[in-house]
Design a protein around this motif. Structure first.
Motif, PDB file in Angstrom:
ATOM      1  N   GLU A  73       1.810   2.783  -4.272  1.00 38.00           N
ATOM      2  CA  GLU A  73       0.767   3.078  -3.288  1.00 38.00           C
ATOM      3  C   GLU A  73      -0.582   2.523  -3.730  1.00 38.00           C
ATOM      4  O   GLU A  73      -1.313   1.927  -2.929  1.00 38.00           O
ATOM      5  CB  GLU A  73       0.642   4.586  -3.064  1.00 38.00           C
ATOM      6  CG  GLU A  73      -0.444   4.957  -2.060  1.00 38.00           C
ATOM      7  CD  GLU A  73      -0.567   6.456  -1.869  1.00 38.00           C
ATOM      8  OE1 GLU A  73       0.215   7.013  -1.060  1.00 38.00           O
ATOM      9  OE2 GLU A  73      -1.434   7.072  -2.530  1.00 38.00           O
ATOM     10  N   ASP A  74      -0.905   2.701  -4.998  1.00 36.86           N
ATOM     11  CA  ASP A  74      -2.165   2.150  -5.522  1.00 36.86           C
ATOM     12  C   ASP A  74      -2.262   0.653  -5.246  1.00 36.86           C
ATOM     13  O   ASP A  74      -3.296   0.155  -4.794  1.00 36.86           O
ATOM     14  CB  ASP A  74      -2.267   2.382  -7.030  1.00 36.86           C
ATOM     15  CG  ASP A  74      -2.664   3.800  -7.390  1.00 36.86           C
ATOM     16  OD1 ASP A  74      -3.212   4.506  -6.527  1.00 36.86           O
ATOM     17  OD2 ASP A  74      -2.444   4.186  -8.552  1.00 36.86           O
ATOM     18  N   VAL A  77      -2.661  -0.106  -1.480  1.00 33.95           N
ATOM     19  CA  VAL A  77      -4.009   0.244  -1.016  1.00 33.95           C
ATOM     20  C   VAL A  77      -5.023  -0.786  -1.502  1.00 33.95           C
ATOM     21  O   VAL A  77      -5.876  -1.253  -0.736  1.00 33.95           O
ATOM     22  CB  VAL A  77      -4.398   1.657  -1.494  1.00 33.95           C
ATOM     23  CG1 VAL A  77      -5.882   1.920  -1.227  1.00 33.95           C
ATOM     24  CG2 VAL A  77      -3.550   2.709  -0.793  1.00 33.95           C
ATOM     25  N   ARG A  80      -4.747  -3.925   0.413  1.00 38.41           N
ATOM     26  CA  ARG A  80      -5.287  -3.737   1.769  1.00 38.41           C
ATOM     27  C   ARG A  80      -6.808  -3.765   1.748  1.00 38.41           C
ATOM     28  O   ARG A  80      -7.442  -4.359   2.641  1.00 38.41           O
ATOM     29  CB  ARG A  80      -4.785  -2.408   2.342  1.00 38.41           C
ATOM     30  CG  ARG A  80      -5.247  -2.127   3.766  1.00 38.41           C
ATOM     31  CD  ARG A  80      -4.593  -3.068   4.761  1.00 38.41           C
ATOM     32  NE  ARG A  80      -4.985  -2.743   6.114  1.00 38.41           N
ATOM     33  CZ  ARG A  80      -6.104  -3.169   6.694  1.00 38.41           C
ATOM     34  NH1 ARG A  80      -6.938  -3.965   6.012  1.00 38.41           N
ATOM     35  NH2 ARG A  80      -6.399  -2.845   7.921  1.00 38.41           N
ATOM     36  N   TYR A 131     -11.235   1.042  -8.359  1.00 39.62           N
ATOM     37  CA  TYR A 131     -10.595   2.005  -7.469  1.00 39.62           C
ATOM     38  C   TYR A 131      -9.920   3.115  -8.279  1.00 39.62           C
ATOM     39  O   TYR A 131     -10.058   4.305  -7.966  1.00 39.62           O
ATOM     40  CB  TYR A 131      -9.578   1.286  -6.586  1.00 39.62           C
ATOM     41  CG  TYR A 131      -8.712   2.196  -5.747  1.00 39.62           C
ATOM     42  CD1 TYR A 131      -9.189   2.748  -4.559  1.00 39.62           C
ATOM     43  CD2 TYR A 131      -7.398   2.493  -6.139  1.00 39.62           C
ATOM     44  CE1 TYR A 131      -8.394   3.573  -3.789  1.00 39.62           C
ATOM     45  CE2 TYR A 131      -6.594   3.319  -5.372  1.00 39.62           C
ATOM     46  CZ  TYR A 131      -7.092   3.861  -4.200  1.00 39.62           C
ATOM     47  OH  TYR A 131      -6.289   4.678  -3.443  1.00 39.62           O
ATOM     48  N   VAL A 337       2.402   5.411   2.746  1.00 38.78           N
ATOM     49  CA  VAL A 337       1.630   4.399   2.015  1.00 38.78           C
ATOM     50  C   VAL A 337       0.805   3.560   2.984  1.00 38.78           C
ATOM     51  O   VAL A 337      -0.378   3.297   2.755  1.00 38.78           O
ATOM     52  CB  VAL A 337       2.562   3.509   1.178  1.00 38.78           C
ATOM     53  CG1 VAL A 337       1.818   2.295   0.642  1.00 38.78           C
ATOM     54  CG2 VAL A 337       3.159   4.311   0.023  1.00 38.78           C
ATOM     55  N   LYS A 338       1.415   3.156   4.089  1.00 37.56           N
ATOM     56  CA  LYS A 338       0.687   2.350   5.080  1.00 37.56           C
ATOM     57  C   LYS A 338      -0.468   3.137   5.683  1.00 37.56           C
ATOM     58  O   LYS A 338      -1.568   2.609   5.878  1.00 37.56           O
ATOM     59  CB  LYS A 338       1.632   1.894   6.193  1.00 37.56           C
ATOM     60  CG  LYS A 338       0.962   0.976   7.220  1.00 37.56           C
ATOM     61  CD  LYS A 338       1.937   0.526   8.292  1.00 37.56           C
ATOM     62  CE  LYS A 338       1.267  -0.486   9.233  1.00 37.56           C
ATOM     63  NZ  LYS A 338       0.042   0.044   9.867  1.00 37.56           N
ATOM     64  N   THR A 340      -2.137   5.575   4.287  1.00 31.96           N
ATOM     65  CA  THR A 340      -3.192   5.701   3.265  1.00 31.96           C
ATOM     66  C   THR A 340      -3.977   4.405   3.145  1.00 31.96           C
ATOM     67  O   THR A 340      -5.207   4.408   3.050  1.00 31.96           O
ATOM     68  CB  THR A 340      -2.569   6.059   1.905  1.00 31.96           C
ATOM     69  OG1 THR A 340      -1.867   7.302   2.016  1.00 31.96           O
ATOM     70  CG2 THR A 340      -3.641   6.197   0.833  1.00 31.96           C
ATOM     71  N   ALA A 341      -3.271   3.277   3.157  1.00 28.55           N
ATOM     72  CA  ALA A 341      -3.932   1.978   3.031  1.00 28.55           C
ATOM     73  C   ALA A 341      -4.811   1.686   4.246  1.00 28.55           C
ATOM     74  O   ALA A 341      -5.949   1.206   4.106  1.00 28.55           O
ATOM     75  CB  ALA A 341      -2.888   0.879   2.859  1.00 28.55           C
ATOM     76  N   ASP A 342      -4.308   1.971   5.433  1.00 29.88           N
ATOM     77  CA  ASP A 342      -5.089   1.733   6.650  1.00 29.88           C
ATOM     78  C   ASP A 342      -6.337   2.622   6.693  1.00 29.88           C
ATOM     79  O   ASP A 342      -7.410   2.180   7.101  1.00 29.88           O
ATOM     80  CB  ASP A 342      -4.233   1.984   7.891  1.00 29.88           C
ATOM     81  CG  ASP A 342      -3.186   0.907   8.109  1.00 29.88           C
ATOM     82  OD1 ASP A 342      -3.311  -0.170   7.492  1.00 29.88           O
ATOM     83  OD2 ASP A 342      -2.244   1.145   8.885  1.00 29.88           O
ATOM     84  N   ALA A 344      -7.932   3.815   4.105  1.00 28.47           N
ATOM     85  CA  ALA A 344      -8.880   3.307   3.111  1.00 28.47           C
ATOM     86  C   ALA A 344      -9.619   2.084   3.644  1.00 28.47           C
ATOM     87  O   ALA A 344     -10.825   1.927   3.437  1.00 28.47           O
ATOM     88  CB  ALA A 344      -8.139   2.966   1.820  1.00 28.47           C
TER      89      ALA A 344
END
Length: 398
Positions: A73-74, A77, A80, A131, A337-338, A340-342, A344
């Motif tokens: 996930e890190d 992100v 992204r 980050y 994960v997607k 969280t990335a979106d 961020a």
């Protein structure tokens, strides 16, 4: 590949002496050209296979599938955010941005191995490290938006603001590490830099001081194959990791696209530093998939065939494959994960728009802790200069 005897518990120091730790202090055999993958520490292959390694496996034995998913996930992100920041620059919202595309594993794997009381000294590309250290997305953009000369409070996050002068941060890290040594602290300083920086005098001077005084510092070189547009083979006829033993500093050459191998190597170096063994040099072999900065055009010098080869070694894709093999890559995880990335990326864009230009005279506020008459005179002269434009506005521009 440069090896070390290690303890099976990554939170306990190994107690090995640098002279017999297997890290090749000064007389290792040649290991091929700088780009050769054959000598790298690798725990996860590009196709997602977990490769057993009796030396480095113990250092990531505590990393569960859930924690591996967190590292995944890190990286997603951070990639992204990198894409979003690049888009912001292309749209005129940022003056410049240094992409890290392709180097996510090197940054996440090393940064997540650090303690809160360790201190990072980076170049301008370690946005993934920032980050992980807790730098807010707003603070990450301030310098590149041109609204501040420094992005964040270094003490609050344990990371100095980026060094634009190539290689200078290695001296800062060494000095900080010597301070830790004098204070009897177990904290470690980490200096991040690129392969091009290893030809700078500052880096070599830092290696001399670190070796001479057994400084608890890690020199973390992200060999992304390019010093702006110059290939690494132009300045290094042997692996860059071979340089450090000449200073009396052992080194590890690791697959920089393998997040587990990077974490293991960093933990070995941290353990050695905390145990009084001094500095370690890590060469994380990776590839810069994008431009040096957004003002650069790699299409003028990068071979598309080589880029395609490195794309097949993508650090995120290989963790996906490993998680899939372990039955952990579920639809739920992918959606989470997607999301969280979106989120961020949206926060980064919104933060960028909210940043306001500073008051012009504030440029003098933090030059010295105690203002000087010399600085006050400059401030007064600049204020008078700005007042000329205010008069023009009052006169309607006449």
């Amino acid at each position: 590949m440069l090896r070390s005897d290690v303890s099976p518990n990554p939170v306990q120091r190994s107690g090995t002496d640098p002279g017999d730790a297997g890290l090749r202090p000064d007389d290792g055999e040649p290991v091929g050209p700088p780009q050769s993958p054959d000598d790298l520490v690798q725990l996860v292959s590009p196709d997602g296979l977990r490769r057993p390694d009796p030396t480095f496996d113990p250092w990531v034995a505590d990393v569960t599938d859930d924690q591996l998913a967190s590292l995944y996930e890190d990286m997603v992100v951070v990639r992204r955010l990198d894409i979003e920041a690049t888009a912001l620059q292309r749209q005129g919202q940022l003056g410049l941005w240094p992409p890290l595309l392709g180097q996510e594993a090197a940054q996440i794997g090393s940064a997540r191995a650090l303690r809160a009381d360790d201190f990072v000294f980076s170049s301008y590309r370690e946005n993934g490290v920032a980050y992980c250290r807790g730098v807010t997305l707003t603070d990450l953009l301030r310098v590149w938006r041109g609204t501040a000369a420094s992005g964040w409070d270094p003490i609050a996050v344990g990371m100095a603001t980026p060094s634009i002068i190539v290689g200078a941060q290695t001296l800062h890290a060494t000095g900080y590490a010597l301070g830790c040594l004098k204070d009897g602290a177990s904290s470690v300083a980490v200096a991040y830099f690129g392969d091009g920086a290893t030809s700078q005098g500052d880096v070599n001077e830092a290696l001399v001081f670190a070796a001479s005084f057994t400084a608890p510092v890690i020199f973390f070189c992200q060999n992304n194959q390019w010093a702006i547009s110059e290939p690494v083979g132009l300045q290094a006829k042997r692996p860059i990791a071979d340089r450090a033993p000449g200073f009396g500093i052992p080194s590890i050459r690791v697959d920089g696209n393998d997040v587990l191998a990077v974490m293991a190597a960093t933990r070995v170096a941290l353990d050695r530093a905390r145990g009084g063994g001094g500095a370690t040099f890590i060469e994380a072999v990776t590839y810069r998939m994008g431009p040096h900065t957004t003002s650069d055009d790699p299409g003028r010098y990068a071979d598309p065939l080589v880029q395609a080869e490195w794309a097949a070694k993508d650090p995120i894709l290989r963790v996906e494959r490993l998680l899939e093999r372990n039955g952990r890559l579920t639809d739920e995880l992918m959606r989470s994960v997607k999301s969280t990335a979106d989120a961020a990326a949206k926060e980064m864009r919104d933060s960028c728009y909210r940043l306001e230009a500073p008051e012009p005279l504030s440029i003098f506020d933090h030059v010295y802790t105690t203002p000087t008459s010399w600085l006050a005179r400059q401030r007064s002269q600049y204020a008078a200069y700005l007042a000329m434009f205010a008069d023009d506005d009052l006169d309607g521009g006449a």
